[in-house]
Design an enzyme around this catalytic site. Structure first.
Site, short mmCIF file in Angstrom:
data_model
loop_
_atom_site.label_atom_id
_atom_site.label_comp_id
_atom_site.label_asym_id
_atom_site.label_seq_id
_atom_site.Cartn_x
_atom_site.Cartn_y
_atom_site.Cartn_z
CG HIS A 148 25.10 -51.25 -13.36
ND1 HIS A 148 25.30 -50.39 -12.01
CD2 HIS A 148 23.62 -51.30 -13.43
CE1 HIS A 148 23.84 -49.77 -11.89
NE2 HIS A 148 22.98 -50.50 -12.53
CB SER A 203 19.09 -52.74 -18.10
OG SER A 203 19.14 -52.41 -16.61
CE LYS A 209 9.17 -46.23 -16.27
NZ LYS A 209 9.24 -47.00 -17.69
CG ASP A 210 13.81 -46.41 -10.56
OD1 ASP A 210 14.99 -46.69 -10.34
OD2 ASP A 210 12.95 -46.93 -11.20
CD GLU A 258 2.66 -63.55 8.31
OE1 GLU A 258 1.84 -64.10 8.98
OE2 GLU A 258 2.72 -62.45 8.09
#
Lengths: 276, 375
Positions: B200, B204, B226-227, B270
């Site tokens: 921040h 972005s 949107k998230d 895994e």
């Protein structure tokens, strides 16, 4: 390549594809020779496999009968207490009666002595042998594994176990077995210490179902699926409820997102050059 | 807005998720940051609940985990959520890193470096957590990976004994692994805060690679919604696995109690560690393999110092794009190769793929600079 005729390009493509196919065939043939000698079990249409299919509880009950009368002689179910039977394939009274058939070492009592008592709902299914050394001694050196999680502990799960129980056959030419061993193409290595455990009519079902070999295998494996996944029915029921909420919620979120973004998405940038 | 005038905490919240200026054109690839935050929250929450019923002792761990399925209400749900949540955490991580590599996010040096540290800590946490149920794969996976430290010259043997807390993987190892597995996620949470702080500071980036300052919108409602949509599409398959096929991604061997006297036929981690496992086994030398394993992840730290391109990201570099998607294919093939036994032809295949994996980082800089010169 840019100056090639169409014919040349087609020929080159065909040669390339042929070479790739040939290489693939060579690799496949080479791999098949290197393949392990274990037969992979075909998939079966188990009644509880679908996303909204529950266990066949009558089959679990029959499977417990098969386990008790055939498998329990050698295999333990040390993670399963009798209380888990209640409201799954037995009533509470039936489960108490079942538990009371076993004798359990308990104590110490008030005078410090250990004592034997009939089993209770809180007791676990009895072990056939006191320890693994005794189990190995009684079984030609091989310890019969605990079956509580067997369905989850083997690749192939129910399919593998079913075909293992039904797949015994004579060993092929050239395969030597040790004393006390049997040939099973589904078992890794082929030589298994367990003799074929199931035969048609080896037991008589309480509910009158014909006890064919395949029926016995199907029922005992359904029972073992339940011991490995006691939460199975509740899990799928919970899943259906969750999807009933999640799918509309996702659709609503997506709609609101598109609604809020429509202002920006339908915006237009126009360049108006300055006129001098 | 009124609350933030009086509360410094609310002011931080306001500047982080409400009025934060965000580029208008960031795509779905930018959703993975928040998704990883959601994954971390899921793992911490489900892990806390599981820890209420867990006992870290070699005689009890396996039994307690299995018993909890039948005896503790909905503990099967928390275990399935925690196990599959780890897989989805790594799906998110790898896609988040891939986004960073493709769009040149690594130019934010501090954000990228903290991110790589987070990746390493999450990998460590996942490894530690997998040991806790004390199944066959838990025990032998712990034995194999901790034994790798014996490759360190001179001090290797002592380091391994120090790690184990004894002369083999045993109770002391399990108890300290539990403690560390409990601690690390909170460290990750703190680092995630630092990651966001550095991000921040600059704001972005965006898919075009140009400055984002020309067109920004507030975070709320645009990116909150949107998230949220991203969370729904991410958590949906996670819950689908939890409810309908919880052990699809697991190893059946881990449903057998750990036994130091019986080695499984195929010891493998895994799926999210298989690419690194393939690289480790590709090098025929023990120390070389360990170094290759470490470099496979640490090479990400080199990216901020690689030659910078005229345009940020690979969107306008066709050769760079081809190389990037080849890397994606190589990564998938390395994951496949890691599950195969150590015999031909898989050994050669792993070696070739490992070479191609490292080649990406060496070639991407020169390839994009050649295109810059041609422009």
């Amino acid at each position: 390549m840019a100056g090639w005729t169409v014919g040349k390009k087609v020929l080159a493509t065909a040669l390339g594809m042929g070479a790739t196919g040939g290489a693939g065939l060579y690799v496949a043939l080479d791999e098949s020779v290197k393949a392990d000698l274990t037969l992979h079990p075909p998939k079966l249409p188990w009644s509880h496999k679908g996303p909204i299919d529950s266990f066949d509880h009558a089959s679990i009950r029959r499977g417990y009968q098969v386990y008790k009368q055939v498998c329990a002689a050698c295999h333990s179910l040390k993670y399963i207490p009798y209380r888990h039977f209640v409201d799954v394939f037995m009533t509470e009274d039936e489960a108490k009666e079942e538990a009371a058939e076993i004798i359990v070492r308990d104590g110490p009592n008030d005078i410090g002595e250990m004592f034997d008592r009939p089993g209770k709902l809180t007791d676990y299914l009895p072990m056939p042998f006191p320890n693994s050394a005794a189990a190995a001694y009684a079984n030609n050196g091989a310890v019969p594994p605990d079956l509580s999680l067997m369905v989850l502990a083997r690749h192939g799960g129910e399919d593998y176990l079913y075909h293992l129980l039904n797949g015994y056959c004579d060993p092929p030419e050239g395969v030597e077995l040790g004393e006390g061993q049997h040939f099973n193409p589904y078992f890794p290595g082929g030589a298994i210490g367990m003799a074929p455990p199931l035969y048609t009519d080896i037991i008589e079902y309480e509910d009158g179902t014909p006890a064919t070999q395949s029926q016995l295998a199907k029922d005992v494996i359904t029972f073992l699926s339940w011991t490995a996944m006691p939460e199975h029915d509740e899990r799928k029921k919970f899943g259906m409820k969750a999807m009933l909420v999640l799918i509309p919620f996702t659709a609503l979120c997506y709609y609101k997102k598109r609604q809020y973004w429509s202002l920006l998405k339908s915006g237009k940038y126009v360049y108006n050059p300055k006129k001098y | 807005y009124k609350a933030s005038r009086f509360s410094p905490l609310m002011s931080v919240v306001r500047h982080t998720v409400i009025t934060l200026p965000t580029p208008v054109n960031i795509s779905t690839w930018w959703n993975f940051g928040s998704l990883l935050g959601v994954c971390l929250a899921i793992q911490i929450f489900s892990g806390l609940v599981l820890s209420l019923h867990f006992t870290a002792h070699t005689d009890l761990s396996f039994y307690v985990v299995i018993q909890s399925f039948g005896d503790v209400y909905y503990n099967w749900w928390f275990r399935a959520l925690h196990a599959n949540g780890a897989s989805f955490f790594f799906i998110g991580l790898y896609l988040h890193v891939a986004r960073g590599m493709y769009y040149g996010s690594y130019v934010f040096k501090e954000v990228w470096s903290v991110g790589v540290v987070i990746l390493l800590l999450v990998m460590a946490s996942a490894f530690l957590g997998y040991v806790l149920p004390w199944g066959q794969m838990s025990f032998w996976g712990a034995t194999v990976i901790t034994s790798l430290f014996s490759a360190l010259p001179i001090i290797g043997g002592d380091v391994v004994i120090w790690l184990w807390g004894g002369f083999s993987v045993d109770n002391a190892t399990l108890t300290r692994f539990f403690g560390l597995h409990f601690l690390l996620p909170f460290t990750v949470a703190g680092l995630a805060g630092l990651h966001l702080f550095f991000l921040h500071d600059q704001g972005s980036s965006n898919p075009l690679g140009v400055s984002s300052d020309y067109n920004k919108v507030v975070f709320h409602h645009y990116y909150v919604l949107k998230d949220l949509v991203g969370v729904c599409f991410f958590v949906g398959p996670l819950l689908g696995l939890v409810y309908f096929n919880p052990w699809l991604l697991g190893d059946p061997e881990n449903f057998i109690e750990g036994n130091p006297l019986v080695t499984p036929h195929h010891i493998q981690p895994e799926w999210y560690f298989l690419f690194a496992y393939a690289i480790l086994r590709a090098v025929p030398n023990k120390l070389g393999g360990v170094v290759a394993l470490a470099v496979a992840v640490l090479i990400l730290l080199y990216m901020p110092f690689s030659p910078q391109t005229a345009i940020k990201g690979l969107s306008f570099y066709p050769w760079g794009k081809a190389l990037f998607f080849s890397l994606v294919g190589v990564f998938i093939l390395l994951t496949w190769a890691g599950a195969k036994p150590v015999e031909e032809p898989y050994v050669v295949v792993s070696q070739v793929l490992s070479f191609l994996y490292f080649s990406y980082f060496l070639l991407i800089g020169p390839l994009t600079r050649i295109q810059d010169k041609l422009l």
